[in-house]
Design a protein around this motif. Structure first.
Motif, mmCIF file in Angstrom:
data_model
loop_
_atom_site.group_PDB
_atom_site.id
_atom_site.type_symbol
_atom_site.label_atom_id
_atom_site.label_comp_id
_atom_site.label_asym_id
_atom_site.label_seq_id
_atom_site.Cartn_x
_atom_site.Cartn_y
_atom_site.Cartn_z
ATOM 1 N N LEU A 1 0.840 -1.196 0.000
ATOM 2 C CA LEU A 1 0.000 0.000 0.000
ATOM 3 C C LEU A 1 0.879 1.252 0.000
ATOM 4 N N THR A 2 0.384 2.301 -0.643
ATOM 5 C CA THR A 2 1.136 3.562 -0.639
ATOM 6 C C THR A 2 0.963 4.238 0.718
ATOM 7 N N ASN A 3 1.811 5.226 0.972
ATOM 8 C CA ASN A 3 1.700 5.947 2.245
ATOM 9 C C ASN A 3 0.338 6.612 2.390
ATOM 10 N N GLY B 1 -9.656 10.614 -4.161
ATOM 11 C CA GLY B 1 -8.424 10.154 -4.775
ATOM 12 C C GLY B 1 -8.638 10.048 -6.256
ATOM 13 N N ASP B 2 -7.626 10.391 -6.988
ATOM 14 C CA ASP B 2 -7.698 10.347 -8.431
ATOM 15 C C ASP B 2 -8.057 8.937 -8.909
ATOM 16 N N VAL B 3 -8.525 8.841 -10.143
ATOM 17 C CA VAL B 3 -8.796 7.507 -10.695
ATOM 18 C C VAL B 3 -7.546 6.654 -10.616
ATOM 19 N N GLY B 4 -7.726 5.421 -10.208
ATOM 20 C CA GLY B 4 -6.599 4.496 -10.164
ATOM 21 C C GLY B 4 -5.700 4.671 -8.957
ATOM 22 N N SER B 5 -6.082 5.558 -8.040
ATOM 23 C CA SER B 5 -5.211 5.792 -6.889
ATOM 24 C C SER B 5 -5.359 4.680 -5.843
ATOM 25 N N GLY B 6 -6.354 3.830 -6.013
ATOM 26 C CA GLY B 6 -6.480 2.682 -5.116
ATOM 27 C C GLY B 6 -7.352 2.937 -3.900
ATOM 28 N N LYS B 7 -8.519 3.525 -4.133
ATOM 29 C CA LYS B 7 -9.435 3.784 -3.019
ATOM 30 C C LYS B 7 -10.116 2.504 -2.552
ATOM 31 N N THR B 8 -10.366 1.595 -3.504
ATOM 32 C CA THR B 8 -11.155 0.413 -3.184
ATOM 33 C C THR B 8 -10.533 -0.401 -2.057
ATOM 34 N N VAL B 9 -9.245 -0.618 -2.153
ATOM 35 C CA VAL B 9 -8.603 -1.464 -1.150
ATOM 36 C C VAL B 9 -8.632 -0.789 0.227
ATOM 37 N N VAL B 10 -8.618 0.538 0.219
ATOM 38 C CA VAL B 10 -8.745 1.275 1.480
ATOM 39 C C VAL B 10 -10.131 1.019 2.079
ATOM 40 N N ARG C 1 0.372 7.784 -6.439
ATOM 41 C CA ARG C 1 -0.076 6.651 -7.238
ATOM 42 C C ARG C 1 0.595 5.366 -6.787
ATOM 43 N N PRO C 2 -0.068 4.231 -7.014
ATOM 44 C CA PRO C 2 0.604 2.962 -6.734
ATOM 45 C C PRO C 2 1.910 2.877 -7.522
ATOM 46 N N LYS C 3 2.886 2.223 -6.957
ATOM 47 C CA LYS C 3 4.208 2.082 -7.593
ATOM 48 C C LYS C 3 4.096 1.422 -8.952
HETATM 49 P P1 ADP Z 1 -9.826 3.885 -7.740
HETATM 50 O O1 ADP Z 1 -9.206 4.736 -6.709
HETATM 51 O O2 ADP Z 1 -9.938 4.562 -9.069
HETATM 52 O O3 ADP Z 1 -11.131 3.273 -7.300
HETATM 53 P P2 ADP Z 1 -8.929 1.190 -7.653
HETATM 54 O O4 ADP Z 1 -9.186 1.030 -6.229
HETATM 55 O O5 ADP Z 1 -9.872 0.567 -8.609
HETATM 56 O O6 ADP Z 1 -8.786 2.717 -7.991
HETATM 57 O O7 ADP Z 1 -7.444 0.712 -7.944
HETATM 58 C C1 ADP Z 1 -6.927 0.654 -9.245
HETATM 59 C C2 ADP Z 1 -6.045 -0.561 -9.420
HETATM 60 O O8 ADP Z 1 -4.839 -0.384 -8.696
HETATM 61 C C3 ADP Z 1 -6.649 -1.845 -8.946
HETATM 62 O O9 ADP Z 1 -6.356 -2.852 -9.879
HETATM 63 C C4 ADP Z 1 -5.967 -2.093 -7.614
HETATM 64 O O10 ADP Z 1 -5.914 -3.443 -7.308
HETATM 65 C C5 ADP Z 1 -4.593 -1.511 -7.870
HETATM 66 N N1 ADP Z 1 -3.900 -1.010 -6.674
HETATM 67 C C6 ADP Z 1 -4.447 -0.345 -5.638
HETATM 68 N N2 ADP Z 1 -3.511 0.007 -4.728
HETATM 69 C C7 ADP Z 1 -2.338 -0.452 -5.208
HETATM 70 C C8 ADP Z 1 -0.982 -0.409 -4.725
HETATM 71 N N3 ADP Z 1 -0.670 0.184 -3.587
HETATM 72 N N4 ADP Z 1 -0.030 -0.981 -5.501
HETATM 73 C C9 ADP Z 1 -0.335 -1.568 -6.667
HETATM 74 N N5 ADP Z 1 -1.584 -1.645 -7.174
HETATM 75 C C10 ADP Z 1 -2.575 -1.095 -6.468
#
Ligand code: ADP
Ligand code: MG
Length: 666
Positions: A252-254, A279-288, A430-432
């Motif tokens: 996860l990013t910081n 968070g911008d598109v693709g910034s990884g909000k879902t996993v949060v 952004r994710p690495k």
């Molecule tokens: P959004 O913020 O637009 O909802 P997503 O949560 O869909 O973005 O995340 C975009 C993609 O990046 C997904 O495939 C997710 O699994 C991946 N992702 C999220 N966080 C990371 C991370 N820290 N490192 C690498 N990939 C990540």
């Protein structure tokens, strides 16, 4: 309450045409505001060229002669004396005007001048001859089969029949303070302005009302949140939580980590969480969000995650299930297409607590859904839900914590106004391994190059999105359509690659099947309208081509572009347009959604930022957050003052406004 079909002149055919453009009620009709006005200046006969439009005052000189044809059609001819000479006038289907057009009557005729015959074929005759020389004509959004004239007639008929029932949604005190006209009169004027001064006054009045209602509701929700400061206090097992985070397949990013810390700390505190995760598109909000749901589960409560579309709900569900593998957490998916039996099982599981998490669409806020102990509610792409829907979901549990997620960065000043009471977590990093998406603006004449680029990507085993603004051709537009593109692509790529289409008018099921085929790389070229805009995640798609790109706002383009660049391969985005290059070039330079949204805001106002009609409470009929920011601030202040003023608690207006928040209609 009268219905749209009760308006005189609105028959079954016009009813369905009105529905087509989103007008379902009398209220929708009378607030179908003109999108512009044509200023018609009076002309001289000598100054208008043959075949051109003319607006002229005069007096009826001869008794109108009426001719009737088959099928109820009729035509009337008479002579008109004007300051610049005598001219013949003919007009179709206004037999009912005959008695009013006696010799000597002063009128204004609008029509086309035939110089050789010295006749005006009139499209309209106005009996209310005005002293000033300018006439302001409203122009409405219409649809084929429904003319501007029809629209104006229906609106005015509705105002005539039901105007008495139109209530002001501004308290009397403020109406007096600002010397506002009442709503009925304001509507009459906005649809039939006699002078630009009056038009300006009532426009401000109507904008103010719209913003007042909006801010009242927002303020009310905030107040309710604050009042019920009895959030859930719980204990989270941090060892288990850290273990979960460790098992996430990427680092996860910081920013992600600190957003998670914000959320877990909110969950543990006795106050109720009311947080926006930006968070911008693709910034990884879902996993949060998922991590938040897991933390909530560890504290013994149920979570609900609401997504704006079925595709997105299914995607979240599948991801969540795989994230949670081996944890024993039970997750359910509840959407419009869940079968009745499954639904009942889910309702039961949610009620008795055997289901720990549920992901779904609007189906989550149906009355049947009762939770055992809902502790956390998350809405994805929150701006797509209206105030009412947000309120409904919150009320299901006692006082669940609430997290809103949005990929549409709202410029700070505006966000503070509208979400002033919310806490905000922002993911900037952004994710690495993510690379900038190479973006190019191309002309339609360069399509060959674009197809060549596409071929290169496809050859490498990647997939491509192609976006067009329309589904089918319509008479009055030469925009690219998805069907047209499919033919074009078929021609270019023969049977080398599988091509398919998705668009918003397809049934949900059919759409999902194709989206899934694309996910599984059974389809390589996906041609689509903007339905792919929100959240869909296909990392193997590395190229996006957007036709008629000038049609879209920058924020929409940025959201669309965010569908690619999700894997580790370099991705491309091609914007095709023959105009508006300067604005589109911002996309070539910029890849920060916040910067783009500021630019967009400067250029276009809020319109695109909050999407169009389906975007819930952020879409206004007449107001515009940016251009009317001053009015917004005033309305915000006034509505708060009104809300807090105990003396007005018994006002019918106040009660009506509050009731409308929890009603499910909007
Ligand atoms: P959004 O913020 O637009 O909802 P997503 O949560 O869909 O973005 O995340 C975009 C993609 O990046 C997904 O495939 C997710 O699994 C991946 N992702 C999220 N966080 C990371 C991370 N820290 N490192 C690498 N990939 C990540
Ligand atoms: Mg998302």
């Amino acid at each position: 309450m009268a219905e749209l079909k009760d308006v005189k002149g609105v028959g079954p055919k016009s009813l369905s045409l009105l529905n087509k453009i989103g007008i379902y009620t009398i209220d929708d009709l009378v607030t179908h505001y003109p999108f512009r006005y044509d200023i018609l200046e009076r002309n001289d006969l000598s100054k208008v060229d043959d075949g051109n439009k003319i607006v002229i005052d005069g007096k009826v000189e001869s008794i109108p002669i009426l001719m009737r044809f088959k099928a109820g059609l009729n035509k009337m001819n008479f002579r008109l004396v004007t300051q610049s000479g005598v001219v013949g006038v003919s007009i179709f289907n206004r037999a009912f005007l005959k008695n009013q057009l006696s010799v000597g009557t002063g009128i204004t005729v609008i029509g086309k001048l035939d110089k050789s015959k010295n006749v005006i074929t009139a499209s309209d005759i106005k009996m209310d001859l005005l002293s000033n020389s300018v006439r302001i004509e409203p122009v409405y959004h219409c649809t084929s089969g429904l003319t501007n004239k029809n629209m104006s007639t229906y609106i005015n008929m509705a105002l005539l029949q039901y105007g008495k029932e139109i209530l002001d949604n501004i308290p009397d005190e403020y109406i007096e303070r600002y010397h506002f006209l009442n709503k009925k009169t304001s509507l009459n004027i906005i649809h039939n302005p006699s002078t630009s001064e009056k038009l300006k006054d009532v426009t401000i009045r109507l904008k103010y009302e719209e913003l007042f209602e909006f801010m009242f509701k927002i303020n009310y929700l905030k107040q309710m949140n604050r009042k019920k400061n009895n959030g859930l206090e719980r204990v989270i097992d941090h060892d288990k939580l850290n273990d979960f985070i460790k098992h996430i397949p990427f680092k996860l990013t910081n920013d992600q980590m600190s957003a998670i810390a914000d959320i877990t700390s909110d969950l543990e505190q006795p106050h109720r969480m009311n947080r926006l995760l930006q968070g911008d598109v693709g910034s990884g909000k879902t996993v949060v969000a998922f991590t938040g749901m897991y933390a909530n589960y560890l504290s013994g409560y149920q979570s609900a995650l609401m997504a704006p579309t079925e595709i997105l709900a299914v995607q979240h569900y599948n991801n969540l299930v795989s994230f949670l593998a081996g944890t024993g957490v039970k997750v359910a998916l509840l959407t419009g297409s869940t079968s009745k039996k499954e639904k009942n099982d889910i309702y039961k599981g949610l009620m008795d607590g055997t289901i720990h998490m549920v992901i779904g669409t609007h189906a989550l806020i149906q009355d049947e859904v009762v939770y055992h102990n809902l502790g956390l509610v998350i809405t994805d792409e929150q701006h797509r839900f209206g105030v009412h829907q947000r309120a409904n979901l919150q009320n299901k549990g006692k006082t669940p914590d609430v997290l809103y997620m949005s990929a549409t960065p709202i410029p700070r000043t505006y966000a503070l106004t509208i979400f002033g009471d919310m806490d905000v977590s922002t993911i900037k990093e952004r994710p690495k391994g993510r690379q900038k998406i190479d973006t190019f603006v191309k002309k339609n004449s360069e399509i060959k190059d674009v197809l060549e680029m596409m071929y290169q990507e496809l050859k490498e085993g990647h997939q491509v999105y192609v976006i067009a603004p329309l589904i089918e051709e319509s008479e009055n537009s030469d925009l690219t359509t998805v069907n047209e593109l499919k033919d074009q692509m078929k021609l270019a790529f023969k049977d080398l690659y599988k091509i398919d289409i998705v668009h918003g008018k397809m049934a949900g099921g059919a759409k999902d099947i194709i989206m899934n085929q694309f996910k599984e790389n059974k389809v390589q070229i996906l041609i689509s309208t903007t339905v792919v805009e929100v959240g869909v995640d296909v990392p193997n798609a590395t190229m996006m081509i957007i036709f008629d790109a000038d049609r879209f706002g920058l924020s929409t383009l940025h959201q669309l572009r965010g569908r690619v660049g999700r894997g580790s391969s370099k991705s491309k985005c091609i914007l095709i347009s023959d105009s508006d290059a300067e604005r589109l070039q911002i996309m070539e330079r910029e890849d920060d959604g916040f910067v783009i949204s500021e630019e967009d805001f400067k250029l276009r106002g809020h319109g695109d930022l909050f999407g169009t009609k389906q975007s819930g409470d952020m879409s206004f009929k007449i107001a515009n957050i940016k251009n009317d920011y001053k009015i917004l601030l005033q309305a915000k202040k006034d509505s708060k003052e009104y809300l807090l003023n105990k003396e007005t608690d018994n006002d019918l207006l106040k009660q009506r406004l509050i009731r409308s928040i929890s009603s499910k209609e909007s």
